[in-house]
Scaffold this active site. Structure first.
Site, PDB file in Angstrom:
ATOM      1  N   VAL A 136      -0.889   4.646   0.142  1.00  0.00           N
ATOM      2  CA  VAL A 136      -2.025   4.158   0.916  1.00  0.00           C
ATOM      3  C   VAL A 136      -2.882   5.287   1.466  1.00  0.00           C
ATOM      4  O   VAL A 136      -3.938   5.043   2.027  1.00  0.00           O
ATOM      5  CB  VAL A 136      -1.599   3.182   2.039  1.00  0.00           C
ATOM      6  CG1 VAL A 136      -1.053   1.897   1.428  1.00  0.00           C
ATOM      7  CG2 VAL A 136      -0.583   3.804   2.963  1.00  0.00           C
ATOM      8  N   ASP A 137      -2.441   6.521   1.289  1.00  0.00           N
ATOM      9  CA  ASP A 137      -3.343   7.615   1.655  1.00  0.00           C
ATOM     10  C   ASP A 137      -4.035   8.181   0.415  1.00  0.00           C
ATOM     11  O   ASP A 137      -4.740   9.167   0.490  1.00  0.00           O
ATOM     12  CB  ASP A 137      -2.601   8.714   2.423  1.00  0.00           C
ATOM     13  CG  ASP A 137      -1.437   9.268   1.644  1.00  0.00           C
ATOM     14  OD1 ASP A 137      -1.136   8.723   0.573  1.00  0.00           O
ATOM     15  OD2 ASP A 137      -0.824  10.237   2.108  1.00  0.00           O
ATOM     16  N   ASP A 138      -3.852   7.551  -0.728  1.00  0.00           N
ATOM     17  CA  ASP A 138      -4.542   7.962  -1.956  1.00  0.00           C
ATOM     18  C   ASP A 138      -5.561   6.907  -2.348  1.00  0.00           C
ATOM     19  O   ASP A 138      -5.545   6.381  -3.455  1.00  0.00           O
ATOM     20  CB  ASP A 138      -3.541   8.142  -3.105  1.00  0.00           C
ATOM     21  CG  ASP A 138      -2.937   9.521  -3.102  1.00  0.00           C
ATOM     22  OD1 ASP A 138      -3.600  10.436  -2.585  1.00  0.00           O
ATOM     23  OD2 ASP A 138      -1.824   9.670  -3.605  1.00  0.00           O
TER      24      ASP A 138
END
Ligand code: ATP
Ligand code: MG
Length: 704
Positions: free
Chosen positions: A569-571
């Site tokens: 979810v940070d990509d």
């Protein structure tokens, strides 16, 4: 600057402040909102034809899976207690404390306990019990050395037991006691799982550090875990490369000492000998394995520990930021690693299992050392690399040992796919029953190649989604006769696992939909803490949405209830207000016949806010040119839609990866955004990088 404006800065934000002090709560996670249905082909169903013919399977039908799953959810304590009691307990656990937990920070600190009050020993269960059950002369490890002409040894359960006891007695001689943490910095030789088991036998905690890490990375881990004893090896050849482990360990001990922590003893296995690898030796500190271990007694009474006593810490692979020392305890981990191994690989007594992962990763912990031995399995322990001397090595090993299950990573599958089918076709893979994968989402193209070319369309592909933190498989297509497999889908939850999808506001998404992948209830091998920093563990996994474990991965559930991982979810990119998962664009690119591997990151874009920058490595016979660039851009537009049009295609010989084979997107982000002006010293923690020269090459060929 652009980096400062980003909503999903992830680790790029951390790097600006310098790694050491940055905390994970700085990270703002977001969800991808691209039209994922298009790429996740929910209707593409594959059913392997003959895998169950003439073979008993642990699960006979989808209905049986569903029934067991329902039971495991309705009464987790009862379900897992029944399984737990098939192991040996010196003292049974009280049924009332089979599972107690708090998953909700609003209520109090996070706490997870399974089988508390019970006394057992995982080494006894993995080794002694097999010998007592008549498997003493069964091969535990088929050791396949790096070179074809190298050492190849079969080691029986009886021999494992004897050596484990000798090592355990040596550890005692060096002063190791229950609860002490021992660092293992070794190559992939049988002595590595043996040393892990020896620690467990005496109630010591092991911290395995992958034998390719640098002195700094090792020192950081030794310092963090306060290891007084380090077990290592003179050196090893991996492929054609000499790795001087003892030298690195010496250097790491010095660095640790400079920071105030002293390593008292090093136990050194001789793998190469002084001709190939010279080592320095300090009397009283360094001990040769042969001199210290060999004379020891083969009797060592196991230390009976509480189910909740620590078994190991393991630092995560560091794809996103600073590695975290994940803590696992004894009882729950034992039960869960063994049970997932049995069902995921449908292990039967005659089978030979082959996991290519190193014990330096969680996959090697759960599916080399513990899961297989707890099931009395025979397995291949492979010291080398898949493409040495040639890209047929894995399949040659399958042929040689008549392997039933092979378990490897998408990165290896893609690399072997790029090398060409001929390396597979020339080998006999008729013994294969199940093909496993782990580590990253497997793109449908690689899935199909694995299924068709490697498995001749006979073997189910078991795509296992899990993490260091989960200790064992969480979501996977179990090899059930007739199960509909969907290429690229991690598929269905394992027993006891309650996956939940949350939207950005923290609402549970019912039925079809996508969002943050969370887990609602503890499973037996849930991480218990981060070593020395329980608060950090609560911050990372339990603080954004209260009452759930947050995996950090994005996910979509389709109409059949199958789970599809959409990447971390940070990509996530924000292109003109559209959220696009990098994994989506990568999957689309890899579908093109010319593309071997793709890595996608965001770049600053005046109009769109964020643009798409794609690093692409080509299959052997293709040339990088402008026509191909245009073709690839069109291809992605067609596959996903115009919002996903790549702004830049950067043809690269290779992309930077962690030593466990995962793409390091934070470095790629930096190079994409700063190009040749990038500050090489400002790349953040690069100690987990497998090949630093790859980064230099990318900076030189930067497209701007
Ligand atoms: P760090 O947490 O330090 O950044 P890491 O997440 O790479 O490192 P691991 O615990 O080794 O460390 O990897 C777990 C992650 O790997 C998962 O969260 C997920 O992103 C990815 N992953 C593993 N298996 C799969 C799979 N079958 N499908 C999709 N993603 C997977
Ligand atoms: Mg992780």
């Amino acid at each position: 600057s652009f980096l400062g404006n980003r909503v999903n800065v992830g680790c790029a934000g951390k790097m600006q402040k310098g790694n050491e002090d940055s905390r994970d709560e700085d990270v703002l996670y977001h969800l991808p909102y691209a039209n994922l249905e298009r790429h996740h082909d929910s209707d593409n169903v594959v059913v392997p034809e003959v895998f169950h013919e003439g073979r008993a399977t642990h699960l006979k039908s989808l209905d049986e899976y569903k029934k067991l799953y329902e039971e495991s959810i309705a009464d987790p304590a009862g379900f897992w207690s029944n399984i737990a009691r098939s192991f040996y307990w010196k003292e049974d656990f009280p049924s009332a404390t089979a599972c107690t937990y708090n998953f909700d920070l609003n209520v109090g600190p996070i706490a997870i306990n399974w089988f508390k009050g019970g006394k057992t020993n995982i080494c006894y269960n993995a080794v002694d019990r097999q010998v007592e059950n008549g498997l003493g002369s069964k091969v535990a490890f088929h050791y396949e050395g790096n070179d074809l002409e190298d050492e190849h040894r079969d080691i029986t359960y009886e021999e494992v037991k004897d050596e484990v006891c000798r090592v355990a007695n040596s550890l005692k001689e060096m002063g190791v006691k229950k609860g002490d943490c021992v660092c293992l910095y070794m190559p992939m030789v049988p002595e590595l799982p043996i040393a892990m088991l020896a620690c467990a036998r005496i109630g010591a905690v092991h911290s395995v550090v992958f034998g390719g890490f640098s002195a700094e990375a090792l020192a950081g881990r030794i310092f963090d875990a306060k290891n007084n004893v380090v077990i290592t090896c003179d050196g090893v050849m991996r492929g054609k490369k000499l790795i001087e482990l003892k030298k690195v360990a010496d250097e790491a001990a010095k660095l640790s000492q400079a920071r105030g922590h002293n390593v008292g003893h090093k136990l050194v296995l001789q793998r190469l000998g002084p001709e190939k690898c010279k080592v320095d030796f300090v009397e009283g500190v360094d001990h040769w394995w042969n001199e210290m271990v060999k004379p020891q007694s083969t009797v060592c009474e196991p230390e009976w520990v509480d189910a909740e006593d620590p078994l190991f810490i393991l630092y995560t692979s560091g794809s996103t930021g600073q590695p975290k020392g994940i803590l696992h305890t004894t009882g729950g981990y034992m039960v869960y690693s063994a049970t997932t191994f049995k069902y995921a690989f449908d292990y039967q007594p005659e089978d030979v299992f082959f996991c290519t992962a190193d014990c330096g990763w969680i996959t090697g912990h759960s599916y080399v050392t513990y899961g297989p031995l707890l099931n009395g399995a025979s397995q291949v322990v492979f010291e080398g690399v898949p493409n040495c001397p040639r890209p047929d090595r894995l399949w040659r090993i399958v042929e040689k040992y008549r392997v039933q299950q092979v378990y490897t990573a998408p990165t290896a599958i893609r690399a072997l796919m790029v090398a060409g089918d001929k390396y597979v076709k020339g080998t006999d893979r008729s013994s294969l029953k199940i093909l496993g994968t782990v580590g990253e989402p497997i793109n449908p193209e690689a899935w199909n190649w694995y299924f068709k070319v490697v498995g001749d369309e006979r073997c189910p592909v078991v795509d296992t989604w899990w993490q260091t933190e989960t200790g064992g498989h969480m979501i996977l297509p179990l090899p059930i006769p007739g199960l509909h497999m969907k290429p690229g889908a991690a598929s269905l939850p394992f027993f006891g696992v309650v996956p939940v999808i949350l939207d950005e506001d923290g609402n549970e998404v019912d039925g079809e939909g996508q969002g943050f992948l969370m887990v609602k209830k503890p499973w037996p091998s849930t991480l218990r803490s981060i070593s020395g920093d329980h608060e950090r563990m609560q911050d990372i996994y339990f603080s954004r949405f209260k009452g759930y474990y947050m995996s950090g991965d994005g996910c979509r559930r389709d109409k059949d209830g199958y789970y599809w991982l959409t990447g971390r979810v940070d990509d996530v990119l924000n292109v003109s207000g559209h959220r696009i998962g990098t994994a989506e664009v990568e999957s689309a690119l890899v579908l093109h016949p010319a593309v071997g591997e793709a890595a996608v990151v965001g770049i600053g874009h005046d109009i769109k806010g964020e643009g798409i920058y794609a690093y692409v490595t080509l299959m052997n016979k293709f040339q990088p040119d402008d026509d191909l660039k245009k073709e690839l851009i069109q291809y992605v537009r067609k596959e996903i839609g115009p919002i996903a049009t790549p702004d830049v295609i950067h043809f690269a010989a290779a992309v930077p990866k962690t030593r466990s084979g995962k793409i390091m997107r934070r470095i790629l982000r930096k190079i994409a955004n700063e190009g040749s002006k990038v500050d090489k010293d400002g790349l953040g923690d690069v100690s987990t990088l497998a090949d630093p020269s790859v980064v230099e090459a990318l900076i030189e060929t930067h497209a701007n």
